[in-house]
Design a protein around this motif. Structure first.
Motif, PDB file in Angstrom:
ATOM      1  N   TRP A  22      34.268  54.893   8.713  1.00 43.13           N
ATOM      2  CA  TRP A  22      33.522  54.892   7.456  1.00 43.13           C
ATOM      3  C   TRP A  22      32.627  53.666   7.359  1.00 43.13           C
ATOM      4  O   TRP A  22      31.506  53.745   6.849  1.00 43.13           O
ATOM      5  CB  TRP A  22      34.470  54.965   6.254  1.00 43.13           C
ATOM      6  CG  TRP A  22      34.931  56.360   5.980  1.00 43.13           C
ATOM      7  CD1 TRP A  22      36.155  56.898   6.238  1.00 43.13           C
ATOM      8  CD2 TRP A  22      34.161  57.417   5.404  1.00 43.13           C
ATOM      9  NE1 TRP A  22      36.186  58.222   5.861  1.00 43.13           N
ATOM     10  CE2 TRP A  22      34.984  58.565   5.341  1.00 43.13           C
ATOM     11  CE3 TRP A  22      32.853  57.514   4.943  1.00 43.13           C
ATOM     12  CZ2 TRP A  22      34.538  59.782   4.826  1.00 43.13           C
ATOM     13  CZ3 TRP A  22      32.412  58.733   4.426  1.00 43.13           C
ATOM     14  CH2 TRP A  22      33.251  59.842   4.377  1.00 43.13           C
ATOM     15  N   ARG A  23      33.102  52.528   7.845  1.00 45.52           N
ATOM     16  CA  ARG A  23      32.258  51.322   7.849  1.00 45.52           C
ATOM     17  C   ARG A  23      31.060  51.511   8.776  1.00 45.52           C
ATOM     18  O   ARG A  23      29.948  51.093   8.461  1.00 45.52           O
ATOM     19  CB  ARG A  23      33.074  50.108   8.281  1.00 45.52           C
ATOM     20  CG  ARG A  23      33.967  49.590   7.201  1.00 45.52           C
ATOM     21  CD  ARG A  23      34.570  48.239   7.580  1.00 45.52           C
ATOM     22  NE  ARG A  23      35.745  48.002   6.770  1.00 45.52           N
ATOM     23  CZ  ARG A  23      36.997  48.087   7.201  1.00 45.52           C
ATOM     24  NH1 ARG A  23      37.248  48.360   8.456  1.00 45.52           N
ATOM     25  NH2 ARG A  23      38.004  47.875   6.389  1.00 45.52           N
ATOM     26  N   GLU A  24      31.299  52.119   9.942  1.00 49.77           N
ATOM     27  CA  GLU A  24      30.199  52.370  10.874  1.00 49.77           C
ATOM     28  C   GLU A  24      29.174  53.316  10.266  1.00 49.77           C
ATOM     29  O   GLU A  24      27.973  53.179  10.499  1.00 49.77           O
ATOM     30  CB  GLU A  24      30.735  52.966  12.174  1.00 49.77           C
ATOM     31  CG  GLU A  24      31.486  52.003  13.043  1.00 49.77           C
ATOM     32  CD  GLU A  24      32.049  52.676  14.283  1.00 49.77           C
ATOM     33  OE1 GLU A  24      31.677  53.839  14.573  1.00 49.77           O
ATOM     34  OE2 GLU A  24      32.873  52.049  14.974  1.00 49.77           O
ATOM     35  N   LEU A  25      29.648  54.282   9.497  1.00 52.06           N
ATOM     36  CA  LEU A  25      28.745  55.257   8.891  1.00 52.06           C
ATOM     37  C   LEU A  25      27.805  54.599   7.883  1.00 52.06           C
ATOM     38  O   LEU A  25      26.709  55.098   7.625  1.00 52.06           O
ATOM     39  CB  LEU A  25      29.568  56.360   8.217  1.00 52.06           C
ATOM     40  CG  LEU A  25      28.857  57.645   7.837  1.00 52.06           C
ATOM     41  CD1 LEU A  25      28.232  58.278   9.067  1.00 52.06           C
ATOM     42  CD2 LEU A  25      29.822  58.604   7.190  1.00 52.06           C
ATOM     43  N   ALA A  26      28.191  53.453   7.348  1.00 52.53           N
ATOM     44  CA  ALA A  26      27.368  52.754   6.358  1.00 52.53           C
ATOM     45  C   ALA A  26      26.248  51.929   6.995  1.00 52.53           C
ATOM     46  O   ALA A  26      25.389  51.411   6.291  1.00 52.53           O
ATOM     47  CB  ALA A  26      28.247  51.842   5.510  1.00 52.53           C
ATOM     48  N   PRO A  28      22.838  51.177   8.290  1.00 53.30           N
ATOM     49  CA  PRO A  28      21.580  51.905   8.037  1.00 53.30           C
ATOM     50  C   PRO A  28      20.740  52.181   9.286  1.00 53.30           C
ATOM     51  O   PRO A  28      19.863  53.050   9.247  1.00 53.30           O
ATOM     52  CB  PRO A  28      20.830  50.973   7.084  1.00 53.30           C
ATOM     53  CG  PRO A  28      21.410  49.637   7.284  1.00 53.30           C
ATOM     54  CD  PRO A  28      22.827  49.833   7.741  1.00 53.30           C
ATOM     55  N   ARG A  35      25.226  59.408  13.380  1.00 52.20           N
ATOM     56  CA  ARG A  35      25.907  59.745  12.118  1.00 52.20           C
ATOM     57  C   ARG A  35      26.723  61.029  12.251  1.00 52.20           C
ATOM     58  O   ARG A  35      27.843  61.119  11.770  1.00 52.20           O
ATOM     59  CB  ARG A  35      24.896  59.889  10.986  1.00 52.20           C
ATOM     60  CG  ARG A  35      24.293  58.591  10.559  1.00 52.20           C
ATOM     61  CD  ARG A  35      23.396  58.801   9.347  1.00 52.20           C
ATOM     62  NE  ARG A  35      22.718  57.581   9.021  1.00 52.20           N
ATOM     63  CZ  ARG A  35      23.250  56.604   8.306  1.00 52.20           C
ATOM     64  NH1 ARG A  35      24.454  56.730   7.841  1.00 52.20           N
ATOM     65  NH2 ARG A  35      22.563  55.508   8.059  1.00 52.20           N
ATOM     66  N   ARG A  39      30.731  61.380  11.799  1.00 50.54           N
ATOM     67  CA  ARG A  39      31.326  62.339  10.849  1.00 50.54           C
ATOM     68  C   ARG A  39      32.285  63.288  11.552  1.00 50.54           C
ATOM     69  O   ARG A  39      33.345  63.624  11.019  1.00 50.54           O
ATOM     70  CB  ARG A  39      30.230  63.114  10.122  1.00 50.54           C
ATOM     71  CG  ARG A  39      29.546  62.311   9.035  1.00 50.54           C
ATOM     72  CD  ARG A  39      28.726  63.194   8.120  1.00 50.54           C
ATOM     73  NE  ARG A  39      27.728  63.960   8.832  1.00 50.54           N
ATOM     74  CZ  ARG A  39      26.459  63.582   9.024  1.00 50.54           C
ATOM     75  NH1 ARG A  39      26.039  62.421   8.569  1.00 50.54           N
ATOM     76  NH2 ARG A  39      25.612  64.353   9.661  1.00 50.54           N
TER      77      ARG A  39
END
Length: 82
Positions: A22-26, A28, A35, A39
């Motif tokens: 989840w941190r990696e998904l943030a 930008p 992404r 997921r």
């Protein structure tokens, strides 16, 4: 009890992986492909985590009862003389 400790360790590791994903998904600067891969990793991790939690719940719910040592039933008989 050792199995539950191992299972709890695996659950903690899966939860840590989820937090990391989840941190990696943030970030930008990720590409659309990155992404999507993150997921997918999150979804797969959720499935594995759910399975581990189900196993732990079942093992905690259906713990084997401790074996009672058989007592000498003849020693506990109370005789009365009439």
């Amino acid at each position: 009890m050792i199995e539950l400790d191992i299972l709890s360790g695996e659950i903690e590791a899966l939860m840590a992986e989820q937090r990391k994903a989840w941190r990696e998904l943030a970030i930008p600067t990720l590409t659309v492909f990155d992404r999507r891969e993150i997921r997918n990793r999150i979804r797969q991790g959720e499935i594995e985590l759910r399975e581990h939690l189900t196993v732990r719940t079942d093992r905690l719910r259906f713990r084997p009862r401790p074996i009672d040592t058989p007592t000498n039933s003849l020693a506990n008989i109370e005789f009365r003389l009439l």
